[in-house]
Design an enzyme around this catalytic site. Structure first.
Site, PDB file in Angstrom:
ATOM      1  N   CYS A 177       0.821  -1.219   0.000  1.00  0.00           N
ATOM      2  CA  CYS A 177       0.000   0.000   0.000  1.00  0.00           C
ATOM      3  C   CYS A 177       0.856   1.272   0.000  1.00  0.00           C
ATOM      4  O   CYS A 177       1.606   1.509   0.950  1.00  0.00           O
ATOM      5  CB  CYS A 177      -0.895  -0.055   1.237  1.00  0.00           C
ATOM      6  SG  CYS A 177      -1.565   1.496   1.796  1.00  0.00           S
ATOM      7  N   CYS A 231       0.288   3.478   3.012  1.00  0.00           N
ATOM      8  CA  CYS A 231       0.884   2.900   4.224  1.00  0.00           C
ATOM      9  C   CYS A 231       2.357   3.279   4.315  1.00  0.00           C
ATOM     10  O   CYS A 231       2.863   3.576   5.395  1.00  0.00           O
ATOM     11  CB  CYS A 231       0.729   1.381   4.222  1.00  0.00           C
ATOM     12  SG  CYS A 231      -0.995   0.829   4.205  1.00  0.00           S
TER      13      CYS A 231
END
Length: 104
Positions: free
Chosen positions: A29, A32
């Protein structure tokens, strides 16, 4: 920050007294990775809370149970109960995360 590797570790972590913040994330991600750039500083400022990370892809049942639709998501637990949830769209800047934590 503790990295969760088993369902039991997760249950123990959220059932602690006081506030526990869980960061639901994954390895692929981009948002993230952006969160990773500033989260250490935030955890230092909020040492009154226990912190852990959990990979949403490794624990899909827990993610579903906690209604984690997007990542990264920050969930706050107190004595086993979820008391706050910062959804992925709002967890992209240090200011947004600090604002969320300030209101707890």
């Amino acid at each position: 920050m503790k990295n969760i590797n088993t369902d039991q570790e997760y249950r123990e972590q959220i059932n602690q007294e006081g506030m526990t913040v869980g960061i639901f994330t994954t390895t692929w991600c981009p948002d993230c990775k952006r969160l990773d750039m500033f989260i250490d500083e935030i955890t230092q400022e909020h040492q009154d809370k226990q912190w852990f990370t959990i990979d949403r892809d490794e624990f899909p049942e827990i993610s579903e149970e906690q209604t984690v639709m997007g990542i990264p998501s920050l969930l706050v637990f107190k004595n086993g109960e979820k008391v706050a949830h910062l959804h992925s769209a709002n967890a992209k800047t240090p200011e947004a995360v600090n604002e969320f934590l300030k209101d707890l």
